[in-house]
Write an enzyme that holds these catalytic residues in place. Structure first.
Site, short mmCIF file in Angstrom:
data_model
loop_
_atom_site.label_atom_id
_atom_site.label_comp_id
_atom_site.label_asym_id
_atom_site.label_seq_id
_atom_site.Cartn_x
_atom_site.Cartn_y
_atom_site.Cartn_z
N LYS A 36 72.23 -79.44 27.83
CA LYS A 36 72.30 -79.22 29.23
C LYS A 36 71.88 -77.56 29.60
O LYS A 36 70.93 -77.25 30.13
CB LYS A 36 73.67 -79.25 29.90
N ARG A 75 79.61 -92.95 38.48
CA ARG A 75 80.64 -91.63 38.09
C ARG A 75 81.81 -92.10 38.88
O ARG A 75 81.88 -91.36 40.27
CB ARG A 75 79.91 -90.39 38.54
N TYR A 118 69.77 -74.32 3.96
CA TYR A 118 71.02 -75.00 4.33
C TYR A 118 72.06 -73.68 4.52
O TYR A 118 72.67 -74.06 5.69
CB TYR A 118 71.56 -75.60 2.98
N ASP A 147 83.95 -74.43 29.67
CA ASP A 147 82.82 -75.26 29.55
C ASP A 147 81.54 -74.73 30.27
O ASP A 147 81.58 -74.83 31.33
CB ASP A 147 83.07 -76.73 30.00
N PHE A 169 82.45 -96.60 29.60
CA PHE A 169 81.04 -96.33 30.55
C PHE A 169 79.95 -96.67 29.75
O PHE A 169 78.98 -96.70 30.27
CB PHE A 169 81.39 -95.27 31.42
N PHE A 191 86.16 -83.89 32.74
CA PHE A 191 84.85 -84.45 32.28
C PHE A 191 85.31 -85.54 31.17
O PHE A 191 86.44 -85.45 30.48
CB PHE A 191 83.94 -83.50 31.44
N THR A 192 84.51 -86.60 30.90
CA THR A 192 85.12 -87.84 30.34
C THR A 192 85.24 -87.60 28.85
O THR A 192 86.55 -88.02 28.50
CB THR A 192 83.81 -88.97 30.37
#
Length: 482
Positions: free
Chosen positions: A266, A389, A80, A223, A455, A132-133
Site C-alpha cells: 500500500k 467489508r 544475502y 500502522d 473471508f 484491521f482483520t
C-alpha cells in the site's frame, strides 16, 4: 497542490501521469460470471482473474509502479547479508518516515505478527481507533483482545466530518484506567481506518493519543500502510497544515509514534513491509524475531528487487500529484454514486469507495451477510470484483457465536494509477443499475468456514435462486450487452 479547473465547469480529476505499459482485460458474458461465482463459493477472493473485468478487490499489491521503480529493480544487490539495496531502503525510511532503525518483513501482516509475538500475551488488551482483520487475528491468536474506540460520528454513513478515524480520547483513558496500563502492551492507530471506509485521523488527535500514552507509559504503534493518503487528507482538511507539505506532515505523524509498521503493498506501491523506530530498545526487542520468522535483517523475506522498488516508492509518497490520484478518483466515484442516490460512505476517504450494504440490502438480515451478497451481485452484473467489508470479514467469538460488524460495506478499491476515468464511469453506471434493482438481491450462507480469516478462503452459497433472477433482469434490460 494547485487545482486544475476546466473551462466547462466540470469537476474532473486529471491524471498527472501517462500510461506506457498496458494489460489487456476481458469482460466475459454474464452466464460465465454466474458459473464463476458458483465455482468460487460466492466469495470474490476465490474468483479467477480470467473472469474479472475490473479488479477492485484491494489496493494491496495492485498499485501501479512507476518507471523509476521498475528501473531501480534492475540494480538490485542480491547479497544475502549486507546488501546495498537494503542500505538504500534504510536511507529512504529515514528520509521519508523519519525513523532510524528498520526491520524488513515480507508484508504488513508479518509486521503485525512480530509485534504481537513480542508484546501481546494472554489477558492483554490493545486499544485502537478501529481493527484491521489481520491485526486483530494476530492479537487474538496470542491471547489478547482489542478495544475499538471511535467517536459516534465515525459510524454515520453520510457525514461531512473530516476525520472519522479519530480515536475517542475520553474512552481511551477510561479503558486504560479500567484494565490497567500494565495490561495494555501498546495503543494502535491505523492510518487510515480501513474497515469504516478508509477514514483518516487528524494530527491533533494523534497528539492527544500520544499525551495519554506518555501519561500512562504505554507504547504507541502506528500502522502506516495508508500513511501517505492520510497525510494528504490532513493537508486538505486540517487547518494547521493547509500550507504545509507531505514530508512535514508525515514526519509529524511518525514522530509521535514509538514504532511504525507498514505494508509496502500500500505505502510504496511495491511488495513487502517494514517496522521502523527511533528506539534502540524497541529495535532490540524485535530484532531476533526477523531471522526466525522472516529472513535475514537485510531482506526480511522480500525479493531484493522489491526492496529497491520500495525505496523509490517511499520517496514518491512525498509527491502530491502521485499520492492524490487515488483519493481524487475515489471522490469522483463517491460523488457520482451519491448523486444517483446510492448510499456511500461520506466524506470520501482513501483506499476505495464504500457502498453501504445495510441500506442497499436492508431486506437482507445480517445473518445472511448483506455486504457479501452485494459484492457477489455486483460481480454478476458487471464483472467488477469488489470486497466484502462486513460480518464475513469479522470472526466468531471464543464460543463460536457470530459477531456482526458495525458496518456492512462493499469496498470498491481504487489502486493508484490503475484505472481510467471511463472505467470509473462504468463502475458508477453498473452500481446505479444494481441499486435500482436491489430488491432482487438475496442473502448468502456459509457452506465452508475456516476458523481464522474466513473471508479469504470461506465458501458461501445463495439462500435461494436470486442470482438467476438478477441475471434474467440484467438480460431483459441490457440484451446481449456484456
Amino acid at each position: 497542490m494547485q487545482e486544475i479547473k476546466f473551462y466547462s465547469g466540470e469537476n474532473i480529476p486529471l491524471e498527472q501521469h501517462k500510461v506506457r505499459i498496458v494489460q489487456k482485460l476481458h469482460l466475459v458474458p454474464i452466464e460465465r460470471r454466474l458459473e464463476a461465482l458458483h465455482e468460487g463459493g460466492f466469495n470474490t477472493f476465490r474468483l479467477s482473474t480470467k473472469d474479472v473485468f475490473l479488479d477492485m478487490l484491494t489496493d494491496s499489491g495492485t498499485n501501479a509502479m512507476s518507471d523509476n521503480q521498475v528501473a531501480a529493480m534492475m540494480q538490485a544487490d542480491d547479497a544475502y547479508a549486507g546488501s546495498q539495496s537494503f542500505v538504500r531502503l534504510q536511507k529512504a525510511v529515514e528520509d521519508v518516515l523519519g525513523k532510524k532503525y528498520l526491520l524488513p518483513v515480507h508484508q504488513g501482516r508479518a509486521a503485525e505478527n512480530i509485534i504481537s509475538i513480542a508484546y501481546v500475551k494472554k489477558g492483554s488488551l490493545v486499544p485502537m481507533n478501529y481493527h484491521f482483520t489481520t491485526a486483530m487475528a494476530h492479537i487474538t491468536d496470542k491471547g489478547g483482545q482489542i478495544a475499538e474506540l471511535l467517536y459516534d460520528e465515525a459510524y454515520v454513513i453520510n457525514s461531512d466530518h473530516p476525520f472519522k478515524g479519530n480515536m475517542n480520547i475520553e474512552k481511551l483513558e477510561e479503558v486504560i484506567k479500567y484494565h490497567g496500563p500494565k495490561n495494555i502492551p501498546f495503543i494502535r492507530m491505523e492510518a487510515s481506518t480501513n474497515l469504516i471506509g478508509g477514514q483518516p485521523f487528524s494530527v491533533q488527535n494523534l497528539r492527544d493519543v500520544r499525551a495519554l500514552a506518555d501519561k500512562y507509559n504505554i507504547r504507541l504503534v502506528l500502522d502506516g500502510s495508508l500513511l501517505g493518503e492520510n497525510a494528504f487528507l490532513v493537508l486538505q482538511r486540517e487547518e494547521e497544515f493547509k500550507n504545509s507539505d507531505m514530508k512535514t506532515i508525515i514526519h509529524t505523524m511518525t514522530g509521535l509514534a514509538d514504532l511504525c509498521y507498514f505494508s509496502a503493498r500500500k505505502l510504496s506501491s511495491s511488495r513487502g513491509g517494514g517496522i521502523c523506530t527511533d528506539s534502540l530498545e524497541i529495535f532490540r526487542e524485535l530484532e531476533a524475531f526477523i531471522p526466525l520468522y522472516e529472513g535475514f535483517l537485510t531482506y526480511g523475506g522480500m525479493s531484493i528487487r522489491e526492496v529497491e522498488a520500495m525505496a523509490v516508492g517511499l520517496y514518491e509518497t512525498l509527491d502530491e500529484t502521485m499520492i492524490s490520484q487515488s483519493p481524487s478518483f475515489i471522490k469522483y466515484l463517491v460523488d457520482g454514486l451519491d448523486a444517483k442516490g446510492v448510499p456511500v460512505i461520506k466524506p470520501a476517504g482513501v483506499l476505495g469507495a464504500h457502498v453501504d450494504a445495510m441500506q442497499v440490502c436492508e431486506h437482507i438480515p445480517q445473518s445472511q451477510y448483506p455486504a457479501g451478497a452485494l459484492a457477489a451481485a455486483l460481480f454478476l452484473i458487471s464483472g467488477i470484483r469488489g470486497m466484502e467489508r462486513g460480518s464475513v470479514s469479522n470472526q466468531r467469538d471464543e464460543y463460536g457465536n457470530e459477531t456482526y460488524s458495525d458496518m456492512e460495506l462493499l469496498r470498491l478499491a481504487v489502486p493508484r494509477r490503475v484505472f481510467t476515468l471511463s472505467q470509473i464511469k462504468y463502475v458508477e453506471d453498473r452500481m446505479h443499475w444494481l441499486y435500482d434493482n436491489r430488491h432482487l438481491i438475496g442473502g448468502l450462507k456459509f457452506v465452508y468456514e475456516p476458523p481464522v480469516l474466513r473471508f479469504f478462503m470461506g465458501g458461501l452459497a445463495p439462500v435461494n435462486d436470486w442470482p438467476e433472477k438478477l441475471m434474467a433482469k440484467f438480460k431483459e434490460d441490457f440484451g446481449d450487452s456484456l
